[in-house]
Design a protein around this motif. Structure first.
Motif, mmCIF file in Angstrom:
data_model
loop_
_atom_site.group_PDB
_atom_site.id
_atom_site.type_symbol
_atom_site.label_atom_id
_atom_site.label_comp_id
_atom_site.label_asym_id
_atom_site.label_seq_id
_atom_site.Cartn_x
_atom_site.Cartn_y
_atom_site.Cartn_z
ATOM 1 N N LEU A 129 -6.542 -5.395 -17.146
ATOM 2 C CA LEU A 129 -6.997 -5.257 -15.768
ATOM 3 C C LEU A 129 -8.357 -5.942 -15.632
ATOM 4 O O LEU A 129 -9.328 -5.569 -16.304
ATOM 5 C CB LEU A 129 -7.101 -3.782 -15.383
ATOM 6 N N TYR A 130 -8.423 -6.914 -14.739
ATOM 7 C CA TYR A 130 -9.634 -7.699 -14.513
ATOM 8 C C TYR A 130 -10.170 -7.405 -13.114
ATOM 9 O O TYR A 130 -9.595 -7.843 -12.115
ATOM 10 C CB TYR A 130 -9.333 -9.189 -14.665
ATOM 11 N N ILE A 131 -11.261 -6.656 -13.042
ATOM 12 C CA ILE A 131 -11.816 -6.263 -11.744
ATOM 13 C C ILE A 131 -13.280 -6.680 -11.618
ATOM 14 O O ILE A 131 -14.002 -6.170 -10.756
ATOM 15 C CB ILE A 131 -11.685 -4.739 -11.521
ATOM 16 N N GLN A 132 -13.719 -7.609 -12.468
ATOM 17 C CA GLN A 132 -15.111 -8.037 -12.416
ATOM 18 C C GLN A 132 -15.418 -8.791 -11.124
ATOM 19 O O GLN A 132 -14.526 -9.282 -10.452
ATOM 20 C CB GLN A 132 -15.462 -8.891 -13.644
ATOM 21 N N ASN A 133 -16.703 -8.851 -10.795
ATOM 22 C CA ASN A 133 -17.166 -9.557 -9.589
ATOM 23 C C ASN A 133 -16.565 -8.993 -8.313
ATOM 24 O O ASN A 133 -15.972 -9.706 -7.498
ATOM 25 C CB ASN A 133 -16.858 -11.060 -9.683
ATOM 26 N N ASN A 134 -16.712 -7.696 -8.138
ATOM 27 C CA ASN A 134 -16.328 -7.036 -6.894
ATOM 28 C C ASN A 134 -17.488 -6.147 -6.437
ATOM 29 O O ASN A 134 -18.631 -6.363 -6.833
ATOM 30 C CB ASN A 134 -15.040 -6.230 -7.087
ATOM 31 N N GLU A 135 -17.218 -5.158 -5.616
ATOM 32 C CA GLU A 135 -18.242 -4.244 -5.111
ATOM 33 C C GLU A 135 -17.918 -2.808 -5.505
ATOM 34 O O GLU A 135 -18.233 -1.864 -4.793
ATOM 35 C CB GLU A 135 -18.329 -4.354 -3.578
ATOM 36 N N LEU A 136 -17.315 -2.619 -6.662
ATOM 37 C CA LEU A 136 -16.832 -1.317 -7.096
ATOM 38 C C LEU A 136 -17.962 -0.461 -7.664
ATOM 39 O O LEU A 136 -18.847 -0.965 -8.357
ATOM 40 C CB LEU A 136 -15.746 -1.483 -8.150
ATOM 41 N N SER A 137 -17.914 0.842 -7.389
ATOM 42 C CA SER A 137 -18.879 1.782 -7.959
ATOM 43 C C SER A 137 -18.195 2.964 -8.633
ATOM 44 O O SER A 137 -18.867 3.790 -9.254
ATOM 45 C CB SER A 137 -19.834 2.295 -6.865
ATOM 46 N N ASP A 138 -16.873 3.041 -8.528
ATOM 47 C CA ASP A 138 -16.121 4.110 -9.184
ATOM 48 C C ASP A 138 -14.679 3.659 -9.354
ATOM 49 O O ASP A 138 -14.254 2.645 -8.766
ATOM 50 C CB ASP A 138 -16.181 5.393 -8.355
ATOM 51 N N LEU A 139 -13.929 4.408 -10.154
ATOM 52 C CA LEU A 139 -12.509 4.125 -10.380
ATOM 53 C C LEU A 139 -11.712 5.407 -10.174
ATOM 54 O O LEU A 139 -12.201 6.502 -10.494
ATOM 55 C CB LEU A 139 -12.286 3.592 -11.803
ATOM 56 N N PRO A 140 -10.501 5.310 -9.661
ATOM 57 C CA PRO A 140 -9.707 6.522 -9.373
ATOM 58 C C PRO A 140 -9.288 7.269 -10.633
ATOM 59 O O PRO A 140 -8.935 6.649 -11.639
ATOM 60 C CB PRO A 140 -8.496 5.970 -8.616
ATOM 61 N N ASN A 141 -9.324 8.589 -10.560
ATOM 62 C CA ASN A 141 -8.963 9.414 -11.709
ATOM 63 C C ASN A 141 -7.520 9.217 -12.143
ATOM 64 O O ASN A 141 -7.183 9.423 -13.317
ATOM 65 C CB ASN A 141 -9.199 10.892 -11.385
ATOM 66 N N ARG A 142 -6.667 8.799 -11.226
ATOM 67 C CA ARG A 142 -5.257 8.630 -11.573
ATOM 68 C C ARG A 142 -5.009 7.430 -12.479
ATOM 69 O O ARG A 142 -3.899 7.228 -12.970
ATOM 70 C CB ARG A 142 -4.400 8.554 -10.298
ATOM 71 N N MET A 143 -6.055 6.685 -12.752
ATOM 72 C CA MET A 143 -5.926 5.619 -13.750
ATOM 73 C C MET A 143 -5.691 6.190 -15.149
ATOM 74 O O MET A 143 -5.353 5.460 -16.076
ATOM 75 C CB MET A 143 -7.174 4.728 -13.744
ATOM 76 N N ILE A 144 -5.839 7.492 -15.297
ATOM 77 C CA ILE A 144 -5.557 8.136 -16.576
ATOM 78 C C ILE A 144 -4.118 7.920 -17.011
ATOM 79 O O ILE A 144 -3.785 7.985 -18.197
ATOM 80 C CB ILE A 144 -5.869 9.657 -16.508
ATOM 81 N N HIS A 145 -3.244 7.627 -16.035
ATOM 82 C CA HIS A 145 -1.827 7.399 -16.333
ATOM 83 C C HIS A 145 -1.561 5.988 -16.874
ATOM 84 O O HIS A 145 -0.426 5.681 -17.248
ATOM 85 C CB HIS A 145 -0.985 7.645 -15.082
ATOM 86 N N LEU A 146 -2.585 5.166 -16.931
ATOM 87 C CA LEU A 146 -2.432 3.811 -17.479
ATOM 88 C C LEU A 146 -2.556 3.889 -19.003
ATOM 89 O O LEU A 146 -3.513 3.419 -19.610
ATOM 90 C CB LEU A 146 -3.475 2.871 -16.881
ATOM 91 N N THR A 147 -1.564 4.482 -19.607
ATOM 92 C CA THR A 147 -1.621 4.799 -21.042
ATOM 93 C C THR A 147 -1.498 3.573 -21.938
ATOM 94 O O THR A 147 -1.742 3.666 -23.146
ATOM 95 C CB THR A 147 -0.525 5.803 -21.407
#
Length: 303
Positions: A129-147
């Motif tokens: 997952l490549y999310i660099q160079n955005n305006e993000l300050s948090d990530l959703p807790n449901r990403m825990i399912h990305l095992t």
């Protein structure tokens, strides 16, 4: 006897025909399911396109075969496995991303995203997952399912801390959170069993816990350059697989001599620590003993 043989022959033909019909029906069902899945995935891509009216995606929406869309790669069943949405002026990632569960690599870098939808946790096959160079300050807790997620690139955003969910991604091998405003290393990061590369260059990290020793069997590359560290724990010597250690541009007052015990170290950068007045002999001798490259400021005579 002849009648019995004839009966058996007829029965065999009937069973064979029925078996062929069942196989054909199963194949038809599979084709129908694949077609339905492909249609669902096409609609998910369409949702991304229409949710971002100012996007620069050069997709021909009249093209039925999504494999012909730029940045979209599919498998033999027509399911999306790689999706490159990098630098496409996206403002939002819609919840329909959940229907692209077969994606293993997702590029969202270089956009205007200030959040990711919780539904990204449904992309269960995601590995990179490549999310660099955005305006993000948090990530959703449901990403825990990305095992299966092993590579997370989240540099150049607005993170002031490493999101809690990141410390729960047990398959993570690469975590790059450089160029943010992170002020501490989340304790659970030290317990990630497979973490090989940890990048925290240019943040506000002021300390490293002795718990770093728990990464002793996995960590290969540690970049803590350009932070506000004044010290490094001696437990860093536990990192028996560490090859590269970046500590440049900090406020280090001293360097633990135990660094000299690092078994696999190939490269150490200690430059631009203006308050560092002494380099232990054990560290200096790494060059002659193990051919380790030790970068220091010019006025330090190490070798």
């Amino acid at each position: 006897m002849k009648k019995i043989l004839v009966y058996i022959s007829i029965l065999y033909l009937v069973v064979s025909c029925n078996s062929d019909e069942v196989l054909i029906q199963n194949e038809n069902i599979e084709i129908e399911l694949n077609t339905k899945e492909a249609n669902i995935q096409k609609k998910a891509l369409e949702a991304i396109y229409y949710a971002n009216p100012n996007n620069t995606l050069d997709w021909d929406m009249s093209e039925e075969n999504i494999a012909n869309w730029s940045g979209v790669s599919t498998n033999s069943s027509g399911e999306v496995i790689h999706l490159n949405l990098g630098n496409k002026n996206l403002d939002v990632l819609p919840p329909e991303i959940a229907y692209l569960s077969t994606i293993s690599t997702l590029y969202l870098n270089g956009n205007n995203l200030n959040y990711l939808p919780a539904q990204i946790g449904k992309v269960s096959n995601l590995r990179q997952l490549y999310i660099q160079n955005n305006e993000l300050s948090d990530l959703p807790n449901r990403m825990i399912h990305l095992t299966k997620l092993s590579d997370l690139q989240m540099s150049f955003n607005n993170f002031t801390e490493i999101p809690i969910v990141v410390g729960k991604l047990k398959s993570l091998k690469v975590l790059n959170a450089s160029h943010n405003e992170i002020n501490a290393i989340l304790p659970s990061i030290y317990k990630l069993p497979n973490l090989e590369i940890l990048g925290l260059f240019k943040n506000n990290v002021s300390s490293v816990s002795s718990d770093i020793k728990y990464l002793k069997l996995s960590l290969i590359d540690l970049n803590l350059g350009r932070n506000i560290l004044t010290s490094i724990p001696k437990e860093i010597s536990y990192l028996s697989y560490l090859k590269k250690l970046y500590l440049h541009q900090n406020d280090l007052l001293s360097v633990p001599y135990q660094i000299g015990a690092l078994e696999s170290i190939e490269f150490i950068d200690l430059r631009d620590n203006l308050n560092l007045n002494n380099i232990p002999d054990e560290v200096c001798e790494l060059n002659s003993k193990r051919q380790t490259i030790v970068y220091i400021d010019n006025w330090f005579l190490c070798f």
